[in-house]
Motif scaffolding. Structure first.
Motif, PDB file in Angstrom:
ATOM      1  N   GLU A 287       0.662  -1.293   0.020  1.00 41.23           N
ATOM      2  CA  GLU A 287       0.061   0.110   0.176  1.00 41.23           C
ATOM      3  C   GLU A 287       0.838   1.336  -0.183  1.00 41.23           C
ATOM      4  O   GLU A 287       0.365   2.314   0.022  1.00 41.23           O
ATOM      5  N   ALA A 288       2.114   1.053  -0.100  1.00 41.62           N
ATOM      6  CA  ALA A 288       2.987   2.296  -0.015  1.00 41.62           C
ATOM      7  C   ALA A 288       2.852   3.018  -1.413  1.00 41.62           C
ATOM      8  O   ALA A 288       2.986   2.580  -2.229  1.00 41.62           O
TER       9      ALA A 288
ATOM     10  N   THR B   1       1.429   8.744 -10.298  1.00 43.35           N
ATOM     11  CA  THR B   1       1.439   7.927  -9.058  1.00 43.35           C
ATOM     12  C   THR B   1       1.043   6.565  -9.075  1.00 43.35           C
ATOM     13  O   THR B   1       0.288   6.147  -9.903  1.00 43.35           O
ATOM     14  N   CYS B   2       1.632   5.785  -8.145  1.00 47.37           N
ATOM     15  CA  CYS B   2       1.749   4.230  -8.234  1.00 47.37           C
ATOM     16  C   CYS B   2       1.858   3.827  -6.821  1.00 47.37           C
ATOM     17  O   CYS B   2       1.951   4.526  -5.766  1.00 47.37           O
ATOM     18  N   LEU B   3       2.049   2.561  -6.774  1.00 48.32           N
ATOM     19  CA  LEU B   3       2.540   1.699  -5.642  1.00 48.32           C
ATOM     20  C   LEU B   3       3.576   1.204  -5.526  1.00 48.32           C
ATOM     21  O   LEU B   3       4.383   1.012  -6.938  1.00 48.32           O
ATOM     22  N   GLU B   4       4.353   0.910  -4.557  1.00 46.89           N
ATOM     23  CA  GLU B   4       5.774   0.545  -4.635  1.00 46.89           C
ATOM     24  C   GLU B   4       6.011  -0.897  -5.412  1.00 46.89           C
ATOM     25  O   GLU B   4       6.848  -1.461  -5.656  1.00 46.89           O
TER      26      GLU B   4
ATOM     27  N   PRO C   6       9.648   1.278  -8.094  1.00 46.20           N
ATOM     28  CA  PRO C   6       9.906   2.728  -7.433  1.00 46.20           C
ATOM     29  C   PRO C   6       9.881   2.617  -5.657  1.00 46.20           C
ATOM     30  O   PRO C   6       8.931   2.095  -5.351  1.00 46.20           O
ATOM     31  N   VAL C   7      10.811   3.285  -5.407  1.00 44.88           N
ATOM     32  CA  VAL C   7      10.956   3.660  -3.928  1.00 44.88           C
ATOM     33  C   VAL C   7      10.749   5.030  -3.968  1.00 44.88           C
ATOM     34  O   VAL C   7      11.821   5.705  -3.912  1.00 44.88           O
ATOM     35  N   GLY C   8       9.516   5.385  -3.365  1.00 40.17           N
ATOM     36  CA  GLY C   8       9.134   6.715  -3.128  1.00 40.17           C
ATOM     37  C   GLY C   8       9.205   7.484  -4.701  1.00 40.17           C
ATOM     38  O   GLY C   8       8.603   6.895  -5.541  1.00 40.17           O
TER      39      GLY C   8
END
Length: 354
Positions: A267-268, A282-285, A346-348
């Motif tokens: 959910e990040a 925008t997306c999730l990790e 992606p991380v952040g």
């Protein structure tokens, strides 16, 4: 064989070497018995620590027991000489039948459960197969049909430790499946098995039901790191993962180091900026760069979608990604900022030149 009423061996008694067997180039198996005839009691996967009388510099070294706990008359350890080895080099050159050695143990928490009736996936590299061989031998000798997939990785076929013994056990037990991976072939010896770097594709072919199996892994630190990354990226429940290494063998649960692996959050939130196109999403990790590019109407050429072909290589200009590839990108490319969009998450906030 020890008498049924023989006491269990204690490490206050020295062990006597009774057998020396070559296994592979620079690899030797030493078997030991206590002079008193005491019985050995240990769990498959545990280790002994030997005090080696190296002239001028006595050393203590820890070695996994490679024999099965069902054989209570003796224990075997299998050692591999490495560049700069002192203790193992002394063993290969001087430890002979009749030599007596002080040993401590057995100890270690990397072992099978008390009732090992599950489905297992053993993954070992180099001499990391020794505890896995002990576990396999134990499960095979119980007289029940084991359910094991055993993956052994080495530089070349001649360095696959216990290959013949494992093949013999597999020939008598349909529940034992073997897979061997080598980087290079031996001259004048045909090799028809897997070649290259052990990766997710190989794992899926060797053990299609890996998600249902308890994983035991042993080998060099970098190898175990890559195996963990593979499993995490494939959604494996890491509560069922166990590992050991020869540099920091734990004797109690409290000594087991906590693994600090990055696990993409379900959910990040994350953001990918496609700098050349002026698009931000925008997306999730847990989403890949390739999937978000496609959903944003952008085209990144792709092929295998599994980190093998390298078609989707793009340059990352900012931020960090979690990438588990299967050989489709070089370390030099990664150092220059390139990623494979199909297996990068992606991380952040991340920016790519697309």
């Amino acid at each position: 064989m020890p008498r049924d009423d023989a006491p269990v061996w204690k490490d206050t008694e020295v062990l006597e070497c009774v057998s020396v067997i070559p296994e592979a180039p620079g690899v030797m198996t030493f078997s030991f018995r206590p002079p008193s005839g005491a019985r050995f009691h240990f769990r498959a996967g545990q280790f002994l620590t030997l005090d080696l009388p190296v002239p001028g510099n006595p050393v203590s070294r820890t070695f996994t027991i490679s024999s099965s706990p069902t054989s209570t008359a003796y224990v075997s350890i299998t050692v591999k000489v490495q560049e700069g080895s002192i203790g193992v080099r002394w063993m290969l050159d001087h430890l002979t039948i009749g030599t007596r050695i002080t040993a401590h143990g057995p100890a270690g928490v990397f072992h099978l459960p008390p009732q090992p009736d599950g489905k297992y996936l053993f993954i070992g590299a180099g001499s990391g197969v020794t505890p896995l061989h002990s576990m396999t031998n134990f499960l095979w000798e119980r007289g029940e049909m084991p359910d094991i997939t055993f993956i052994s990785v080495a530089r070349r076929p001649s360095e696959l430790i216990f290959r013949r013994r494992l093949e013999y056990m597999a020939s008598r037990s349909p529940g034992l499946k073997l897979a061997f991976v080598v980087k290079d072939e031996d001259p004048f010896d045909a090799w028809t098995g897997y070649r290259g770097r052990f990766n997710q594709l190989m794992l899926g072919l060797m053990a299609p039901d890996y998600l249902e199996r308890e994983v035991y892994c042993c080998g060099p630190e970098s190898f175990m790191d890559s195996v963990r990354e593979m499993l995490i990226s494939l959604g494996y429940d890491m509560e069922n993962y166990h590992q050991e290494n020869f540099h920091a063998a734990a004797t109690t649960i409290d000594e087991v180091p906590e693994l600090e692996d990055y696990v993409p959050g379900d959910e990040a939130k994350a953001e990918i900026v496609f700098a050349n196109s002026g698009v931000s999403a925008t997306c999730l990790e847990t989403d890949t760069v390739l999937a978000i590019a496609k959903s944003s109407g952008l085209n990144i050429p792709s092929g295998c979608n599994f980190g093998v072909c390298g078609t989707c290589k793009v340059r990352k200009t900012a931020g960090e990604v979690h990438m588990v590839h299967n050989g489709g990108i070089t370390e030099d490319d990664i150092a220059e900022g390139y990623i494979l969009a199909c297996c990068s998450k992606p991380v952040g906030k991340v920016e790519v030149a697309v």
